[in-house]
Design a protein around this motif. Structure first.
Motif, PDB file in Angstrom:
ATOM      1  N   PHE A  50      23.331  12.976  33.558  1.00 45.29           N
ATOM      2  CA  PHE A  50      23.530  11.525  33.528  1.00 45.29           C
ATOM      3  C   PHE A  50      24.497  11.132  32.411  1.00 45.29           C
ATOM      4  CE2 PHE A  50      22.128   7.431  31.672  1.00 45.29           C
ATOM      5  CZ  PHE A  50      22.410   6.591  32.740  1.00 45.29           C
ATOM      6  N   ALA A  51      24.323  11.723  31.238  1.00 43.47           N
ATOM      7  CA  ALA A  51      25.193  11.411  30.098  1.00 43.47           C
ATOM      8  C   ALA A  51      26.637  11.828  30.401  1.00 43.47           C
ATOM      9  CB  ALA A  51      24.685  12.100  28.835  1.00 43.47           C
ATOM     10  N   ARG A  52      26.813  13.013  30.969  1.00 36.74           N
ATOM     11  CA  ARG A  52      28.161  13.474  31.317  1.00 36.74           C
ATOM     12  C   ARG A  52      28.823  12.539  32.328  1.00 36.74           C
ATOM     13  NH1 ARG A  52      25.830  18.515  31.471  1.00 36.74           N
ATOM     14  NH2 ARG A  52      25.703  18.449  33.743  1.00 36.74           N
ATOM     15  N   GLN A  53      28.079  12.107  33.313  1.00 35.36           N
ATOM     16  CA  GLN A  53      28.637  11.295  34.394  1.00 35.36           C
ATOM     17  C   GLN A  53      28.924   9.856  33.993  1.00 35.36           C
ATOM     18  OE1 GLN A  53      25.781  11.778  37.525  1.00 35.36           O
ATOM     19  NE2 GLN A  53      26.396  13.886  37.955  1.00 35.36           N
ATOM     20  N   THR A  54      28.137   9.312  33.054  1.00 33.64           N
ATOM     21  CA  THR A  54      28.271   7.891  32.717  1.00 33.64           C
ATOM     22  C   THR A  54      29.040   7.635  31.426  1.00 33.64           C
ATOM     23  OG1 THR A  54      26.175   7.875  31.502  1.00 33.64           O
ATOM     24  CG2 THR A  54      26.094   7.344  33.871  1.00 33.64           C
ATOM     25  N   GLY A  55      29.221   8.658  30.596  1.00 34.31           N
ATOM     26  CA  GLY A  55      29.913   8.455  29.335  1.00 34.31           C
ATOM     27  C   GLY A  55      29.001   7.991  28.212  1.00 34.31           C
ATOM     28  N   ASN A  56      27.707   7.795  28.507  1.00 34.35           N
ATOM     29  CA  ASN A  56      26.753   7.497  27.438  1.00 34.35           C
ATOM     30  C   ASN A  56      26.463   8.804  26.712  1.00 34.35           C
ATOM     31  OD1 ASN A  56      26.066   4.611  28.001  1.00 34.35           O
ATOM     32  ND2 ASN A  56      25.472   5.483  29.968  1.00 34.35           N
ATOM     33  N   LEU A  58      24.213  11.532  24.935  1.00 34.15           N
ATOM     34  CA  LEU A  58      22.860  12.063  24.796  1.00 34.15           C
ATOM     35  C   LEU A  58      22.759  12.574  23.364  1.00 34.15           C
ATOM     36  CD1 LEU A  58      20.172  12.695  26.149  1.00 34.15           C
ATOM     37  CD2 LEU A  58      21.144  14.884  26.862  1.00 34.15           C
ATOM     38  N   VAL A  59      22.124  11.786  22.505  1.00 37.82           N
ATOM     39  CA  VAL A  59      22.085  12.073  21.076  1.00 37.82           C
ATOM     40  C   VAL A  59      21.120  13.205  20.758  1.00 37.82           C
ATOM     41  CG1 VAL A  59      21.670  11.090  18.794  1.00 37.82           C
ATOM     42  CG2 VAL A  59      22.647   9.668  20.594  1.00 37.82           C
ATOM     43  N   GLU A  60      19.961  13.185  21.430  1.00 36.56           N
ATOM     44  CA  GLU A  60      18.927  14.176  21.118  1.00 36.56           C
ATOM     45  C   GLU A  60      17.949  14.278  22.277  1.00 36.56           C
ATOM     46  OE1 GLU A  60      15.235  14.171  18.055  1.00 36.56           O
ATOM     47  OE2 GLU A  60      17.180  13.747  17.149  1.00 36.56           O
ATOM     48  N   GLN A  61      17.395  15.480  22.465  1.00 36.79           N
ATOM     49  CA  GLN A  61      16.320  15.707  23.420  1.00 36.79           C
ATOM     50  C   GLN A  61      15.269  16.576  22.756  1.00 36.79           C
ATOM     51  OE1 GLN A  61      18.640  17.508  26.725  1.00 36.79           O
ATOM     52  NE2 GLN A  61      17.676  15.950  27.996  1.00 36.79           N
ATOM     53  N   PHE A  68       8.745  14.740  27.383  1.00 39.50           N
ATOM     54  CA  PHE A  68      10.157  14.987  27.120  1.00 39.50           C
ATOM     55  C   PHE A  68      10.762  13.685  26.613  1.00 39.50           C
ATOM     56  CE2 PHE A  68       8.449  17.622  30.416  1.00 39.50           C
ATOM     57  CZ  PHE A  68       8.794  18.893  29.996  1.00 39.50           C
ATOM     58  N   VAL A  69      11.392  13.757  25.447  1.00 38.92           N
ATOM     59  CA  VAL A  69      11.942  12.559  24.818  1.00 38.92           C
ATOM     60  C   VAL A  69      13.468  12.675  24.775  1.00 38.92           C
ATOM     61  CG1 VAL A  69      11.928  11.096  22.765  1.00 38.92           C
ATOM     62  CG2 VAL A  69       9.844  12.300  23.452  1.00 38.92           C
ATOM     63  N   HIS A  70      14.130  11.622  25.209  1.00 36.18           N
ATOM     64  CA  HIS A  70      15.588  11.592  25.284  1.00 36.18           C
ATOM     65  C   HIS A  70      16.090  10.372  24.522  1.00 36.18           C
ATOM     66  CE1 HIS A  70      14.812  14.281  28.694  1.00 36.18           C
ATOM     67  NE2 HIS A  70      13.935  13.376  29.085  1.00 36.18           N
ATOM     68  N   PHE A  71      17.129  10.559  23.721  1.00 41.58           N
ATOM     69  CA  PHE A  71      17.764   9.453  23.014  1.00 41.58           C
ATOM     70  C   PHE A  71      19.194   9.338  23.529  1.00 41.58           C
ATOM     71  CE2 PHE A  71      14.373  10.660  20.114  1.00 41.58           C
ATOM     72  CZ  PHE A  71      13.882   9.438  19.697  1.00 41.58           C
ATOM     73  N   LEU A  72      19.529   8.176  24.066  1.00 43.46           N
ATOM     74  CA  LEU A  72      20.860   7.927  24.614  1.00 43.46           C
ATOM     75  C   LEU A  72      21.532   6.801  23.858  1.00 43.46           C
ATOM     76  CD1 LEU A  72      19.530   7.980  28.205  1.00 43.46           C
ATOM     77  CD2 LEU A  72      21.441   9.397  27.532  1.00 43.46           C
ATOM     78  N   ARG A  73      22.793   7.010  23.482  1.00 39.30           N
ATOM     79  CA  ARG A  73      23.565   5.952  22.836  1.00 39.30           C
ATOM     80  C   ARG A  73      24.442   5.286  23.888  1.00 39.30           C
ATOM     81  NH1 ARG A  73      25.538   8.362  18.512  1.00 39.30           N
ATOM     82  NH2 ARG A  73      24.084   7.383  17.092  1.00 39.30           N
ATOM     83  N   ARG A  74      24.316   3.972  23.997  1.00 40.83           N
ATOM     84  CA  ARG A  74      25.086   3.196  24.980  1.00 40.83           C
ATOM     85  C   ARG A  74      26.566   3.275  24.658  1.00 40.83           C
ATOM     86  NH1 ARG A  74      27.533   0.195  28.384  1.00 40.83           N
ATOM     87  NH2 ARG A  74      26.800  -1.840  29.066  1.00 40.83           N
ATOM     88  N   ARG A  75      27.378   3.561  25.650  1.00 42.44           N
ATOM     89  CA  ARG A  75      28.823   3.653  25.452  1.00 42.44           C
ATOM     90  C   ARG A  75      29.449   2.299  25.234  1.00 42.44           C
ATOM     91  NH1 ARG A  75      31.191   2.260  30.383  1.00 42.44           N
ATOM     92  NH2 ARG A  75      29.802   2.608  32.122  1.00 42.44           N
TER      93      ARG A  75
END
Length: 75
Positions: A50-56, A58-61, A68-75
């Motif tokens: 998802f991160a690769r496809q959207t450009g957001n 993925l800070v940490e997993q 499972f915890v995911h941190f995403l930074r908004r582009r």
């Protein structure tokens, strides 16, 4: 890690955690961080794609206690 919004997707299977994260990110400002908590083991791989496809970013997993915890930074 500091975050601006948290999304609980426990009990949901693919693709629902991704779809809910996409909707949450759309309501956030650039640079803000979304924390997503999931129980679907496939979410580790799904959020990477998802991160690769959207450009957001993925800070940490992390994975612990069947969560499972995911941190995403908004582009």
């Amino acid at each position: 890690m500091d975050f601006h919004k948290e999304l609980d997707t426990r009990g949901l299977n693919c693709p629902l955690p991704i779809l809910k994260a996409k909707k949450a990110l759309a309501d956030m400002h650039s640079g803000e961080i979304l924390k997503v908590v999931a129980t679907d083991p496939g979410s580790m791989r799904d959020f990477q794609a998802f991160a690769r496809q959207t450009g957001n970013e993925l800070v940490e997993q992390s994975a612990a206690n069947d969560e499972f915890v995911h941190f995403l930074r908004r582009r």
